[in-house]
Design a protein around this motif. Structure first.
Motif: not given
Length: 130
Positions: A97-104
């Motif tokens: 969740i945190l990685i995908s949020f960071f990429v977006y």
């Protein structure tokens, strides 16, 4: 001149491509149950960013800084609230969740920077020609 429809179309395309890439990388079993809320959140946040860029470019230079800082603050506030609620309610797969949020989020920052630098480049070119 800033074209709002074109910016929204580009942002929607970027979100769709990024979401497709995430689904390919994570696989069928890798993405979390509420994965779709992250792209939808950033799609809405991007629409707000496009609208705020249009408004910022139409105000005077003196008000530009305050409008820009307000938009950054609101984006950060909404993002922190979203991620805190997400991590609080979805206990499993917090790292993804945190990685995908960071990429977006980084993608949104790059998009915003590109659209804010375009008018500055045009002004610089016009000053050199004059």
């Amino acid at each position: 001149m800033f074209n709002l429809k074109k910016a929204v179309l580009y942002w929607t395309s970027i979100i769709c491509l990024l979401t497709a890439a995430f689904l390919l990388v994570l696989g069928k079993d890798g993405y979390f149950d509420l994965f779709w809320s992250v792209p939808v959140f950033f799609l809405l946040l991007g629409f707000g960013t496009c609208w705020s860029i249009k408004k910022m470019l139409s105000v005077s230079n003196a008000r530009f800084t305050s409008a820009f800082m307000l938009s950054i603050f609101l984006k950060l506030l909404f993002s922190i609230t979203f991620i805190m609620l997400y991590v609080f309610f979805v206990k499993e797969q917090q790292f993804i969740i945190l990685i995908s949020f960071f990429v977006y989020y980084i993608t949104l920052l790059v998009f915003e920077t590109i659209y804010l630098l375009k008018p500055a480049k045009k002004e610089k070119t016009n000053e050199k020609q004059a």
